[in-house]
Scaffold this motif. Structure first.
Motif, PDB file in Angstrom:
ATOM      1  N   THR A   1     -26.558   8.402 -44.025  1.00 26.43           N
ATOM      2  CA  THR A   1     -26.726   6.956 -43.465  1.00 26.43           C
ATOM      3  C   THR A   1     -27.500   6.967 -42.279  1.00 26.43           C
ATOM      4  N   VAL A   2     -28.056   5.706 -41.841  1.00 26.35           N
ATOM      5  CA  VAL A   2     -28.728   5.640 -40.704  1.00 26.35           C
ATOM      6  C   VAL A   2     -28.368   4.245 -39.917  1.00 26.35           C
ATOM      7  N   ARG A   3     -28.444   4.422 -38.701  1.00 26.18           N
ATOM      8  CA  ARG A   3     -28.317   3.035 -37.677  1.00 26.18           C
ATOM      9  C   ARG A   3     -29.245   3.353 -36.589  1.00 26.18           C
ATOM     10  N   TYR A   4     -29.749   2.231 -36.349  1.00 21.40           N
ATOM     11  CA  TYR A   4     -30.779   2.108 -35.261  1.00 21.40           C
ATOM     12  C   TYR A   4     -30.264   1.426 -34.112  1.00 21.40           C
ATOM     13  N   ALA A   5     -30.636   1.733 -32.822  1.00 16.79           N
ATOM     14  CA  ALA A   5     -30.199   1.285 -31.612  1.00 16.79           C
ATOM     15  C   ALA A   5     -31.387   1.137 -30.476  1.00 16.79           C
ATOM     16  N   ARG A   6     -31.028   0.202 -29.592  1.00 13.00           N
ATOM     17  CA  ARG A   6     -31.923   0.154 -28.555  1.00 13.00           C
ATOM     18  C   ARG A   6     -31.810   1.367 -27.440  1.00 13.00           C
ATOM     19  N   ALA A   7     -32.946   2.212 -27.280  1.00 14.54           N
ATOM     20  CA  ALA A   7     -32.682   3.047 -26.522  1.00 14.54           C
ATOM     21  C   ALA A   7     -32.864   2.771 -25.006  1.00 14.54           C
ATOM     22  N   GLY A   8     -33.397   1.721 -24.560  1.00 15.10           N
ATOM     23  CA  GLY A   8     -33.151   1.526 -23.331  1.00 15.10           C
ATOM     24  C   GLY A   8     -34.129   0.303 -23.097  1.00 15.10           C
ATOM     25  N   GLU A   9     -34.257  -0.017 -21.671  1.00 13.12           N
ATOM     26  CA  GLU A   9     -35.077  -1.205 -21.527  1.00 13.12           C
ATOM     27  C   GLU A   9     -36.444  -0.834 -22.020  1.00 13.12           C
TER      28      GLU A   9
ATOM     29  N   PHE B   1     -28.325  -2.112 -33.645  1.00  6.06           N
ATOM     30  CA  PHE B   1     -27.183  -2.226 -32.372  1.00  6.06           C
ATOM     31  C   PHE B   1     -27.986  -2.409 -31.052  1.00  6.06           C
ATOM     32  N   GLU B   2     -27.654  -3.500 -30.167  1.00  4.56           N
ATOM     33  CA  GLU B   2     -28.026  -3.646 -29.066  1.00  4.56           C
ATOM     34  C   GLU B   2     -27.361  -2.438 -28.277  1.00  4.56           C
TER      35      GLU B   2
ATOM     36  N   PRO C   1     -26.165   1.187 -27.668  1.00  2.00           N
ATOM     37  CA  PRO C   1     -26.205   2.486 -28.364  1.00  2.00           C
ATOM     38  C   PRO C   1     -24.688   2.860 -28.573  1.00  2.00           C
ATOM     39  N   TRP C   2     -23.710   2.451 -27.695  1.00  3.03           N
ATOM     40  CA  TRP C   2     -22.542   3.043 -27.774  1.00  3.03           C
ATOM     41  C   TRP C   2     -21.591   2.694 -28.795  1.00  3.03           C
ATOM     42  N   GLU C   3     -21.850   1.329 -29.144  1.00  2.00           N
ATOM     43  CA  GLU C   3     -21.242   0.597 -30.383  1.00  2.00           C
ATOM     44  C   GLU C   3     -21.950   1.460 -31.597  1.00  2.00           C
ATOM     45  N   ALA C   4     -23.299   1.648 -31.523  1.00  2.00           N
ATOM     46  CA  ALA C   4     -23.588   2.334 -32.678  1.00  2.00           C
ATOM     47  C   ALA C   4     -23.264   3.505 -32.973  1.00  2.00           C
ATOM     48  N   LEU C   5     -22.824   4.360 -31.933  1.00  2.00           N
ATOM     49  CA  LEU C   5     -22.486   5.789 -32.086  1.00  2.00           C
ATOM     50  C   LEU C   5     -21.034   5.652 -32.920  1.00  2.00           C
ATOM     51  N   TRP C   6     -20.290   4.789 -32.419  1.00  2.00           N
ATOM     52  CA  TRP C   6     -19.001   4.817 -32.799  1.00  2.00           C
ATOM     53  C   TRP C   6     -18.931   4.294 -34.318  1.00  2.00           C
TER      54      TRP C   6
ATOM     55  N   LEU D   1     -34.981  10.576 -25.430  1.00  2.00           N
ATOM     56  CA  LEU D   1     -34.210  11.062 -24.198  1.00  2.00           C
ATOM     57  C   LEU D   1     -33.556  10.212 -23.368  1.00  2.00           C
ATOM     58  N   TYR D   2     -33.886   8.878 -23.433  1.00  2.00           N
ATOM     59  CA  TYR D   2     -33.160   7.785 -22.927  1.00  2.00           C
ATOM     60  C   TYR D   2     -32.137   7.235 -23.593  1.00  2.00           C
ATOM     61  N   LEU D   3     -32.234   7.377 -24.948  1.00  2.00           N
ATOM     62  CA  LEU D   3     -30.921   6.988 -25.745  1.00  2.00           C
ATOM     63  C   LEU D   3     -30.073   8.093 -25.687  1.00  2.00           C
ATOM     64  N   VAL D   4     -30.452   9.216 -25.649  1.00  2.00           N
ATOM     65  CA  VAL D   4     -29.595  10.354 -25.271  1.00  2.00           C
ATOM     66  C   VAL D   4     -28.673  10.259 -23.844  1.00  2.00           C
ATOM     67  N   GLY D   5     -29.565   9.792 -22.841  1.00  2.00           N
ATOM     68  CA  GLY D   5     -29.045   9.758 -21.700  1.00  2.00           C
ATOM     69  C   GLY D   5     -28.110   8.543 -21.531  1.00  2.00           C
ATOM     70  N   ALA D   6     -28.253   7.568 -22.269  1.00  2.00           N
ATOM     71  CA  ALA D   6     -27.326   6.431 -22.083  1.00  2.00           C
ATOM     72  C   ALA D   6     -26.164   7.027 -22.789  1.00  2.00           C
ATOM     73  N   LEU D   7     -26.336   7.663 -24.041  1.00  2.00           N
ATOM     74  CA  LEU D   7     -24.998   8.275 -24.718  1.00  2.00           C
ATOM     75  C   LEU D   7     -24.230   9.062 -23.882  1.00  2.00           C
ATOM     76  N   ARG D   8     -25.116  10.212 -23.380  1.00  4.66           N
ATOM     77  CA  ARG D   8     -24.260  11.376 -22.830  1.00  4.66           C
ATOM     78  C   ARG D   8     -23.535  10.715 -21.499  1.00  4.66           C
ATOM     79  N   GLY D   9     -24.079   9.785 -20.693  1.00  6.07           N
ATOM     80  CA  GLY D   9     -23.437   9.111 -19.709  1.00  6.07           C
ATOM     81  C   GLY D   9     -22.059   8.826 -19.855  1.00  6.07           C
ATOM     82  N   ARG D  10     -21.823   8.386 -21.277  1.00  7.15           N
ATOM     83  CA  ARG D  10     -20.371   7.725 -21.688  1.00  7.15           C
ATOM     84  C   ARG D  10     -19.535   8.943 -22.250  1.00  7.15           C
ATOM     85  N   LEU D  11     -20.123  10.197 -22.649  1.00  5.29           N
ATOM     86  CA  LEU D  11     -19.521  11.184 -23.332  1.00  5.29           C
ATOM     87  C   LEU D  11     -18.931  12.140 -22.263  1.00  5.29           C
ATOM     88  N   THR D  12     -19.858  12.042 -21.274  1.00  4.85           N
ATOM     89  CA  THR D  12     -19.298  13.153 -20.090  1.00  4.85           C
ATOM     90  C   THR D  12     -18.707  12.370 -18.667  1.00  4.85           C
ATOM     91  N   PRO D  13     -17.987  13.200 -17.861  1.00  9.79           N
ATOM     92  CA  PRO D  13     -17.334  12.411 -16.951  1.00  9.79           C
ATOM     93  C   PRO D  13     -18.529  12.231 -15.684  1.00  9.79           C
TER      94      PRO D  13
END
Length: 383
Positions: A324-332, A344-345, A347-352, A371-383
């Motif tokens: 399956t595939v879903r797309y998200a906005r990677a950043g500004e 998904f506008e 990325p966190w919603e798209a991840l779940w 890497l901007y998409l990764v950064g947005a997600l990682r910022g929510r996944l790590t303390p």
């Protein structure tokens, strides 16, 4: 001015005119030429630069050197770009530098990367760095990092089709721009193949630079320890780093420790969410996407990218193995619904959304494209 205001000013600096070293050299001259204070390993290439720097940085640490590392882009905080043996550059130093740069009059206003590079070199001098691993931004010869004054060794990972528009429009032009940063008589270690290797060989000969081409059977490229970073493609990066360290005179124990202890967040980084394996990887061009896809027989895909990237080329490698595939906005400024559906506008919603799909068959969720998409997600996944 606080740190947030300083970053807003930095991010607002846009390069004007042609690419080149004039602006960064003017910055460095006014700072008293900090680029002359330390030796550097200059790391060039289309993919793998950040991973090579990670191995080098870990080996520098293992040997107890006062060291620095400069990489781009960051995942969460600008300070990740500029590191020394003492940690990330402090916020207050960024603020002081920005206050100084804003107050100066510049005939040619420096762009963001000119400023970030000058700040890194200034910080390295201030902290007594003796050896730094410096990752080029885009290209090589005209990249701001080529203002380095004391390059001890150059690493050219490989040459692929990324930033074609900025670097001349062809693979050969990209290779010439990267190889243009080779220094007279300074050794070069490379994993380049095909056109990239042919250009590297030609330029190295012209500059009298000893060229060492990756060969797993050559003891220079031997791995004294398994590399810490995930992915079959990391073996090549680790071999290049090991060869560079040997040419610099590092003992085998420090090389082995560097390979074992390297960390490079956002590159095939694994998380576990409600029993689902989630992998974040900053692959942002077709060669990187191809290497990433080979790591999994099948997966669910979350993808986001920016307009100037070869989205079609990346997806050609990623979609065949995606259940399956879903797309998200990677950043500004990133691509939106034109990527595809579902979009998904957030990325966190798209991840779940992807995690719920992956629960049904036990396959991993792969999040990539920027890497901007990764950064947005990682910022929510790590303390």
């Amino acid at each position: 001015m606080d740190y947030r205001e300083a970053l807003a000013w930095l991010y607002g600096r846009r390069r004007q005119g042609e690419r080149g070293l004039g602006r960064v050299r003017a910055l460095l001259a006014r700072l008293g030429h900090p680029e002359r204070a330390f030796q550097a390993v200059h790391v060039l290439g289309t993919n793998g630069k950040g991973s090579v720097v990670a191995y080098l940085e870990a080996a520098f640490r293992a040997r107890g050197l006062a060291h620095g590392a400069y990489t781009s882009p960051h995942l969460w905080d600008f300070r990740e770009r500029i590191r020394t043996h003492l940690g990330l550059i402090p916020e207050e130093e960024v603020v002081r530098f920005v206050a100084w740069a804003r107050a100066e009059a510049w005939p040619e206003p420096p762009g963001f990367f000119d400023l970030a590079t000058a700040l890194a070199f200034h910080h390295f001098r201030e902290k007594g760095v003796v050896l730094a691993a410096v990752e080029a931004g885009v290209g090589g010869e005209k990249d701001a990092t080529n203002a380095l004054a004391r390059v001890a060794l150059t690493v050219l990972t490989q040459v692929g089709e990324d930033h074609l528009e900025a670097l001349g429009g062809s693979l050969e032009a990209v290779a010439r721009e990267k190889a243009g940063a080779f220094r007279e008589g300074v050794p070069v270690v490379t994993g380049a193949k095909g056109v990239g290797l042919a250009v590297a060989q030609e330029v190295a000969r012209a500059k009298g630079a000893p060229l060492y081409v990756l060969d797993p059977k050559d003891p220079l490229f031997a791995l004294p320890a398994p590399p810490a970073l995930r992915g079959a493609f990391q073996e090549e990066n680790a071999r290049l780093a090991a060869a560079a360290l040997r040419l610099l005179g590092f003992p085998e124990a420090a090389i082995a420790q560097g390979l074992r202890e390297a960390r490079n967040p956002g590159r095939l980084e694994r998380f576990l969410l409600e029993g689902v394996e989630v992998y974040l990887d900053g692959a942002h061009n077709p060669p990187a996407a191809e290497a990433l896809a080979r790591e999994f027989p099948a997966y669910h895909l979350l993808f986001g990218a920016f307009p100037r990237k070869d989205v079609e080329g990346m997806l050609a490698h990623l979609l065949p193995r995606a259940r399956t595939v879903r797309y998200a906005r990677a950043g500004e400024g990133a691509l939106g619904p034109e990527l595809g559906a579902p979009f998904f506008e957030d990325p966190w919603e798209a991840l779940w959304h992807g995690v719920e799909a992956a629960k049904k068959d036990g396959l991993p969720l792969l999040c990539t494209g920027s890497l901007y998409l990764v950064g947005a997600l990682r910022g929510r996944l790590t303390p």
